[in-house]
Motif scaffolding. Structure first.
Motif, PDB file in Angstrom:
ATOM      1  N   LEU A   1       0.817  -1.214   0.000  1.00  0.00           N
ATOM      2  CA  LEU A   1       0.000   0.000   0.000  1.00  0.00           C
ATOM      3  C   LEU A   1       0.852   1.267   0.000  1.00  0.00           C
ATOM      4  O   LEU A   1       0.356   2.346  -0.281  1.00  0.00           O
ATOM      5  N   PHE A   2       2.138   1.131   0.318  1.00  0.00           N
ATOM      6  CA  PHE A   2       3.033   2.289   0.318  1.00  0.00           C
ATOM      7  C   PHE A   2       3.449   2.626  -1.115  1.00  0.00           C
ATOM      8  O   PHE A   2       3.625   1.728  -1.930  1.00  0.00           O
ATOM      9  N   PRO A   3       3.628   3.906  -1.419  1.00  0.00           N
ATOM     10  CA  PRO A   3       4.042   4.270  -2.782  1.00  0.00           C
ATOM     11  C   PRO A   3       5.439   3.741  -3.114  1.00  0.00           C
ATOM     12  O   PRO A   3       6.289   3.664  -2.229  1.00  0.00           O
ATOM     13  N   TYR A   4       5.622   3.397  -4.364  1.00  0.00           N
ATOM     14  CA  TYR A   4       6.914   2.949  -4.909  1.00  0.00           C
ATOM     15  C   TYR A   4       7.436   1.668  -4.252  1.00  0.00           C
ATOM     16  O   TYR A   4       8.634   1.424  -4.238  1.00  0.00           O
ATOM     17  N   ILE A   5       6.541   0.891  -3.662  1.00  0.00           N
ATOM     18  CA  ILE A   5       6.951  -0.406  -3.096  1.00  0.00           C
ATOM     19  C   ILE A   5       6.314  -1.516  -3.897  1.00  0.00           C
ATOM     20  O   ILE A   5       5.128  -1.500  -4.179  1.00  0.00           O
ATOM     21  N   TYR A   6       7.126  -2.476  -4.267  1.00  0.00           N
ATOM     22  CA  TYR A   6       6.728  -3.622  -5.098  1.00  0.00           C
ATOM     23  C   TYR A   6       5.801  -4.524  -4.290  1.00  0.00           C
ATOM     24  O   TYR A   6       6.179  -5.008  -3.223  1.00  0.00           O
ATOM     25  N   THR A   7       4.585  -4.743  -4.779  1.00  0.00           N
ATOM     26  CA  THR A   7       3.612  -5.601  -4.083  1.00  0.00           C
ATOM     27  C   THR A   7       3.850  -7.055  -4.463  1.00  0.00           C
ATOM     28  O   THR A   7       3.439  -7.501  -5.525  1.00  0.00           O
ATOM     29  N   SER A   8       4.515  -7.791  -3.591  1.00  0.00           N
ATOM     30  CA  SER A   8       4.882  -9.177  -3.921  1.00  0.00           C
ATOM     31  C   SER A   8       3.668 -10.097  -4.003  1.00  0.00           C
ATOM     32  O   SER A   8       3.646 -11.024  -4.808  1.00  0.00           O
ATOM     33  N   THR A   9       2.629  -9.828  -3.192  1.00  0.00           N
ATOM     34  CA  THR A   9       1.453 -10.709  -3.174  1.00  0.00           C
ATOM     35  C   THR A   9       0.531 -10.510  -4.375  1.00  0.00           C
ATOM     36  O   THR A   9      -0.466 -11.212  -4.503  1.00  0.00           O
ATOM     37  N   SER A  10       0.847  -9.559  -5.259  1.00  0.00           N
ATOM     38  CA  SER A  10       0.030  -9.387  -6.468  1.00  0.00           C
ATOM     39  C   SER A  10       0.590 -10.206  -7.630  1.00  0.00           C
ATOM     40  O   SER A  10       0.128 -10.070  -8.752  1.00  0.00           O
ATOM     41  N   HIS A  11       1.573 -11.062  -7.344  1.00  0.00           N
ATOM     42  CA  HIS A  11       2.191 -11.885  -8.387  1.00  0.00           C
ATOM     43  C   HIS A  11       1.982 -13.366  -8.115  1.00  0.00           C
ATOM     44  O   HIS A  11       2.133 -13.815  -6.978  1.00  0.00           O
ATOM     45  N   MET A  12       1.645 -14.108  -9.164  1.00  0.00           N
ATOM     46  CA  MET A  12       1.377 -15.536  -9.038  1.00  0.00           C
ATOM     47  C   MET A  12       2.612 -16.313  -8.569  1.00  0.00           C
ATOM     48  O   MET A  12       2.483 -17.340  -7.912  1.00  0.00           O
ATOM     49  N   SER A  13       3.789 -15.828  -8.907  1.00  0.00           N
ATOM     50  CA  SER A  13       5.018 -16.514  -8.485  1.00  0.00           C
ATOM     51  C   SER A  13       5.131 -16.555  -6.957  1.00  0.00           C
ATOM     52  O   SER A  13       5.693 -17.488  -6.388  1.00  0.00           O
ATOM     53  N   MET A  14       4.563 -15.551  -6.297  1.00  0.00           N
ATOM     54  CA  MET A  14       4.583 -15.488  -4.830  1.00  0.00           C
ATOM     55  C   MET A  14       3.434 -16.306  -4.236  1.00  0.00           C
ATOM     56  O   MET A  14       3.645 -17.140  -3.355  1.00  0.00           O
ATOM     57  N   THR A  15       2.219 -16.053  -4.721  1.00  0.00           N
ATOM     58  CA  THR A  15       1.033 -16.691  -4.130  1.00  0.00           C
ATOM     59  C   THR A  15       1.013 -18.196  -4.373  1.00  0.00           C
ATOM     60  O   THR A  15       0.619 -18.968  -3.506  1.00  0.00           O
ATOM     61  N   LEU A  16       1.455 -18.611  -5.575  1.00  0.00           N
ATOM     62  CA  LEU A  16       1.490 -20.045  -5.894  1.00  0.00           C
ATOM     63  C   LEU A  16       2.572 -20.764  -5.088  1.00  0.00           C
ATOM     64  O   LEU A  16       2.418 -21.929  -4.728  1.00  0.00           O
ATOM     65  N   THR A  17       3.643 -20.048  -4.770  1.00  0.00           N
ATOM     66  CA  THR A  17       4.714 -20.607  -3.936  1.00  0.00           C
ATOM     67  C   THR A  17       4.210 -20.877  -2.525  1.00  0.00           C
ATOM     68  O   THR A  17       4.683 -21.787  -1.854  1.00  0.00           O
ATOM     69  N   LEU A  18       3.251 -20.084  -2.066  1.00  0.00           N
ATOM     70  CA  LEU A  18       2.664 -20.304  -0.744  1.00  0.00           C
ATOM     71  C   LEU A  18       1.613 -21.417  -0.777  1.00  0.00           C
ATOM     72  O   LEU A  18       1.570 -22.268   0.109  1.00  0.00           O
ATOM     73  N   ALA A  19       0.761 -21.393  -1.815  1.00  0.00           N
ATOM     74  CA  ALA A  19      -0.397 -22.303  -1.862  1.00  0.00           C
ATOM     75  C   ALA A  19      -0.030 -23.726  -2.263  1.00  0.00           C
ATOM     76  O   ALA A  19      -0.522 -24.685  -1.667  1.00  0.00           O
ATOM     77  N   LEU A  20       0.822 -23.878  -3.288  1.00  0.00           N
ATOM     78  CA  LEU A  20       1.093 -25.209  -3.854  1.00  0.00           C
ATOM     79  C   LEU A  20       1.784 -26.167  -2.874  1.00  0.00           C
ATOM     80  O   LEU A  20       1.304 -27.292  -2.682  1.00  0.00           O
ATOM     81  N   PRO A  21       2.900 -25.773  -2.212  1.00  0.00           N
ATOM     82  CA  PRO A  21       3.538 -26.712  -1.269  1.00  0.00           C
ATOM     83  C   PRO A  21       2.633 -27.085  -0.104  1.00  0.00           C
ATOM     84  O   PRO A  21       2.652 -28.218   0.368  1.00  0.00           O
ATOM     85  N   LEU A  22       1.811 -26.107   0.339  1.00  0.00           N
ATOM     86  CA  LEU A  22       0.901 -26.347   1.459  1.00  0.00           C
ATOM     87  C   LEU A  22      -0.137 -27.401   1.080  1.00  0.00           C
ATOM     88  O   LEU A  22      -0.343 -28.388   1.802  1.00  0.00           O
TER      89      LEU A  22
END
Length: 225
Positions: A89-110
């Motif tokens: 939510l902060f300006p100029y900060i990369y939102t990691s959770t808006s990318h499938m590479s991040m979210t799928l890394t959390l969901a798939l192994p679990l």
């Protein structure tokens, strides 16, 4: 147009050609140790109460097969996603959770670990889950297909839900922000109010999506036991 629009989610922040895009994900590690040494503040008391509430809820969902500390994997997951959502939510900060590479890394192994545990230790129970109770015999083959497909797409739906919800709000904020230079002072004041309201909505979405991810992971784990 679309390429330029979505490129806002891939910023090229770097120092001496060293990419810092994912740095926001690790910034929490710098803040966590401080909480162990400082006198508990009101913020810490609120956070502890929230964790205890989540612990009780996850404990109820897990049911009888609830080992000591088993809920804390889901509380850690909730905290991790919540922190990353807030950082975005902060300006100029990369939102990691808006990318499938991040979210799928959390969901798939679990999901994969739940499936392996269930099929190895409770094979008969897992087969029973494929046919809901009271299904007519003629519909059983179809129900097995439907249940199998719904089971296989679970990690995908978890990942897509989180990424899509995070990217949608940021995209709307970006689109509205880009129209600012073309407006007069009256419309800009309306735009700023709209942006603030949208930011408040994104704040709520950040909490809700991390909670939904954690609660669904808990429900999926409770089904394999």
């Amino acid at each position: 147009m679309m390429t330029n629009l979505f490129s806002t989610f891939d910023p090229s922040t770097n120092i001496m050609n060293l990419s810092l895009n994912w740095m926001s994900t690790f910034m929490g590690l710098l803040m966590i140790p401080m909480t162990f040494w400082l006198i508990p503040s009101r913020f810490m008391i609120i956070w502890i109460n929230m964790i205890m509430t989540l612990h009780k809820e996850f404990k109820t969902l897990l049911g009888s097969f609830n080992h000591k500390g088993s809920t804390f994997i889901f509380i850690s997951l909730f905290s991790f996603i919540l922190f990353n959502n807030f950082m975005g939510l902060f300006p100029y900060i990369y939102t990691s959770t808006s990318h499938m590479s991040m979210t799928l890394t959390l969901a798939l192994p679990l999901w994969l670990s739940f499936m392996m545990f269930g099929w190895i230790n409770h094979t008969q129970h897992m087969f029973a889950h494929l046919v809901p109770q009271g299904t007519p015999p003629i519909l059983m083959p179809f129900m097995v297909c439907i249940e199998t497909i719904s089971n296989l797409i679970r990690p995908g739906t978890l990942a897509v839900r989180l990424a899509a919800n995070m990217i949608a709000g940021h995209l709307l904020l970006t689109l509205l922000g880009n129209t600012g230079p073309m407006m007069n002072s009256m419309l800009i004041s309306i735009l700023i109010i709209t942006q603030l309201l949208l930011l408040t909505l994104e704040f709520a979405v950040s909490i809700i999506q991390s909670y939904v991810f954690a609660i669904l992971s808990t429900l999926y784990s409770s089904e394999v036991i």
